[in-house]
Design an enzyme around this catalytic site. Structure first.
Site, PDB file in Angstrom:
ATOM      1  N   GLY A 100      43.092  42.490  47.213  1.00 35.27           N
ATOM      2  CA  GLY A 100      42.347  43.532  46.503  1.00 35.27           C
ATOM      3  C   GLY A 100      42.689  43.626  45.031  1.00 35.27           C
ATOM      4  O   GLY A 100      42.199  44.517  44.328  1.00 35.27           O
ATOM      5  N   HIS A 101      43.518  42.749  44.505  1.00 35.80           N
ATOM      6  CA  HIS A 101      43.902  42.807  43.072  1.00 35.80           C
ATOM      7  C   HIS A 101      43.681  41.458  42.423  1.00 35.80           C
ATOM      8  O   HIS A 101      44.623  40.713  42.215  1.00 35.80           O
ATOM      9  CB  HIS A 101      45.371  43.206  42.938  1.00 35.80           C
ATOM     10  CG  HIS A 101      45.746  43.672  41.560  1.00 35.80           C
ATOM     11  ND1 HIS A 101      46.191  42.820  40.572  1.00 35.80           N
ATOM     12  CD2 HIS A 101      45.731  44.910  41.001  1.00 35.80           C
ATOM     13  CE1 HIS A 101      46.463  43.520  39.478  1.00 35.80           C
ATOM     14  NE2 HIS A 101      46.195  44.782  39.718  1.00 35.80           N
ATOM     15  N   PHE A 102      42.615  41.052  42.120  1.00 41.35           N
ATOM     16  CA  PHE A 102      41.271  41.588  42.188  1.00 41.35           C
ATOM     17  C   PHE A 102      40.423  40.607  42.996  1.00 41.35           C
ATOM     18  O   PHE A 102      40.605  39.399  42.832  1.00 41.35           O
ATOM     19  CB  PHE A 102      40.687  41.740  40.781  1.00 41.35           C
ATOM     20  CG  PHE A 102      41.503  42.644  39.891  1.00 41.35           C
ATOM     21  CD1 PHE A 102      41.461  44.018  40.053  1.00 41.35           C
ATOM     22  CD2 PHE A 102      42.335  42.125  38.919  1.00 41.35           C
ATOM     23  CE1 PHE A 102      42.205  44.854  39.230  1.00 41.35           C
ATOM     24  CE2 PHE A 102      43.088  42.951  38.098  1.00 41.35           C
ATOM     25  CZ  PHE A 102      43.022  44.312  38.248  1.00 41.35           C
TER      26      PHE A 102
END
Length: 135
Positions: free
Chosen positions: A44-46
């Protein structure tokens, strides 16, 4: 030192042991980590553009710094208590190996003050100061 040897002086364990190896080079601690791409901190990053979060880079630098403290004190836990003037100058992405170089700048009682830098391919990516309390 490899990961197993690092576990003798660091309290961290997987998945928070964020160094592959480290060594003392005179008064300088040198630690490194190769970003594989499947780490928890990249989820999720990124999406589609994974970048190691700055807070994780700070933790990697802090773990590398603990080698400097271990030469002075045994059987204590160094707690990170301060981050000062931290600057992020470049991205760290999967496939990169980041190398941290840290030095003691001063000590006052149970507090250690450390200056550090992190490089990928000799390009400065992070720099700043860390402080630790020994407990």
């Amino acid at each position: 030192m490899n990961k197993e040897e690092l576990k003798q002086i660091l309290p961290h364990r997987e998945p928070m042991l964020l160094l592959d190896e480290a060594k003392l080079d005179g008064e300088i601690s040198v630690g490194s980590y190769t970003v594989r791409g499947d780490e928890f901190f990249l989820q999720g990053h990124f999406p589609g553009n994974p970048v190691v979060p700055g807070v994780i880079l700070c933790e990697m630098m802090a773990q590398s710094s603990c080698l400097l403290i271990s030469t002075d004190k045994k059987d204590v836990t160094p707690y990170l208590v301060g981050i000062k003037n931290m600057k992020f100058k470049g991205k760290v992405t999967p496939g990169d190996t980041i190398e941290f170089k840290t030095t003691k700048s001063s000590r006052k009682g149970p507090f250690y003050f450390i200056k550090g830098e992190g490089f990928v391919d000799e390009k400065l990516c992070i720099s700043g100061e860390l402080s630790f309390a020994l407990v």
